[in-house]
Motif scaffolding. Structure first.
Motif, mmCIF file in Angstrom:
data_model
loop_
_atom_site.group_PDB
_atom_site.id
_atom_site.type_symbol
_atom_site.label_atom_id
_atom_site.label_comp_id
_atom_site.label_asym_id
_atom_site.label_seq_id
_atom_site.Cartn_x
_atom_site.Cartn_y
_atom_site.Cartn_z
ATOM 1 N N UNK A 121 0.851 -1.193 0.000
ATOM 2 C CA UNK A 121 0.000 0.000 0.000
ATOM 3 C C UNK A 121 0.887 1.243 0.000
ATOM 4 N N UNK A 122 0.408 2.316 -0.637
ATOM 5 C CA UNK A 122 1.212 3.533 -0.773
ATOM 6 C C UNK A 122 0.540 4.683 -0.034
ATOM 7 N N UNK A 123 1.327 5.394 0.757
ATOM 8 C CA UNK A 123 0.880 6.627 1.404
ATOM 9 C C UNK A 123 1.690 7.782 0.841
ATOM 10 N N UNK A 124 1.007 8.904 0.586
ATOM 11 C CA UNK A 124 1.641 10.080 -0.006
ATOM 12 C C UNK A 124 1.603 11.226 1.003
ATOM 13 N N UNK A 125 2.776 11.747 1.376
ATOM 14 C CA UNK A 125 2.821 12.857 2.328
ATOM 15 C C UNK A 125 2.089 14.090 1.795
ATOM 16 N N UNK A 126 2.055 14.246 0.479
ATOM 17 C CA UNK A 126 1.335 15.385 -0.096
ATOM 18 C C UNK A 126 -0.164 15.277 0.169
ATOM 19 N N UNK A 127 -0.691 14.061 0.203
ATOM 20 C CA UNK A 127 -2.103 13.878 0.546
ATOM 21 C C UNK A 127 -2.368 14.404 1.954
ATOM 22 N N UNK A 128 -1.437 14.178 2.865
ATOM 23 C CA UNK A 128 -1.592 14.710 4.213
ATOM 24 C C UNK A 128 -1.587 16.225 4.243
ATOM 25 N N UNK A 129 -0.824 16.847 3.352
ATOM 26 C CA UNK A 129 -0.754 18.310 3.337
ATOM 27 C C UNK A 129 -2.077 18.960 2.936
ATOM 28 N N UNK A 130 -2.904 18.243 2.202
ATOM 29 C CA UNK A 130 -4.163 18.861 1.765
ATOM 30 C C UNK A 130 -5.336 18.499 2.672
ATOM 31 N N UNK A 131 -5.050 17.872 3.815
ATOM 32 C CA UNK A 131 -6.137 17.515 4.729
ATOM 33 C C UNK A 131 -6.948 18.735 5.127
ATOM 34 N N UNK A 132 -6.269 19.806 5.524
ATOM 35 C CA UNK A 132 -6.985 21.004 5.956
ATOM 36 C C UNK A 132 -7.749 21.641 4.799
#
Length: 215
Positions: A72-83
């Motif tokens: 499975x892949x997690x992208x740190x950029x996805x976390x940046x757009x949470x807000x």
């Protein structure tokens, strides 16, 4: 040098059975790196950062092709757009505005060169949640226009970089135009995410929240 080829064999005996293994690739596009392929075969999850990909557009496409595969892949950029996602979603929380989600006619997204994947991920999130299906057009390295549809409703999404003179601290501006409401979220020079809601016949509503995450 050539000794890097020995890394997978060195790591394998150190892994503890039944303990999840996470592989972190801190910089760049790993999907054409033979070492990443060998190491990822031992991992349950791989962490990447699409913002650091040399070619963000093609790198995101390659990553999307891996979705559903192991690891499975997690992208740190996805976390940046949470807000960003929270602010957009909260704008339509009220019973009065929620029906406007079915009356979107246009989405405009602007970004700096280093934040194209953030812009693409925001649009992809909107499309997946609201069941928009691509019809024509597409995006390249410099953005573009995409025609989408849901049932019998059509809408247009445009994506592209800020003009050269724009504040380069801004990572994105998202504008959603509905039948009677316009919602816009922008990152300002004070590291705030400003959300502005304009509804026909009513005073505009604006709020700001700090956005301190590394962006």
């Amino acid at each position: 040098g050539s000794s890097i080829e020995q890394v997978p064999g060195t790591i394998l005996p150190l892994l503890v059975p039944d303990v999840p293994v996470v592989l972190w690739y801190p910089y760049g596009d790993p999907f054409h790196d033979p070492l990443f392929e060998r190491l990822s075969s031992m991992a349950d999850r791989a962490i990447v950062d699409t913002k650091t990909f040399p070619d963000q557009h093609e790198g995101l496409r390659r990553m999307a092709a891996r979705v559903g595969q192991e690891p499975a892949i997690s992208d740190l950029t996805w976390g940046r757009i949470t807000l960003w996602r929270e602010q957009i979603a909260q704008s339509f929380d009220s019973l009065a505005l929620m029906p406007q989600l079915h009356a979107v006619s246009k989405v405009e997204i602007r970004h700096t060169p280093k934040a194209q994947t953030q812009a693409l991920l925001i649009l992809g999130w909107l499309a997946s949640r609201l069941e928009w299906k691509p019809q024509a057009g597409g995006f390249g390295a410099q953005g573009g226009t995409l025609q989408m549809a849901r049932n019998n409703d059509n809408l247009e999404a445009t994506l592209g970089p800020y003009p050269a003179h724009a504040d380069n601290r801004r990572s994105a501006s998202v504008k959603i135009i509905c039948e009677t409401v316009t919602v816009q979220v922008t990152h300002d020079e004070h590291d705030l995410l400003l959300t502005r809601i304009e509804a026909a016949g009513k005073p505009a509503i604006q709020r700001g929240v700090p956005w301190k995450i590394a962006n």
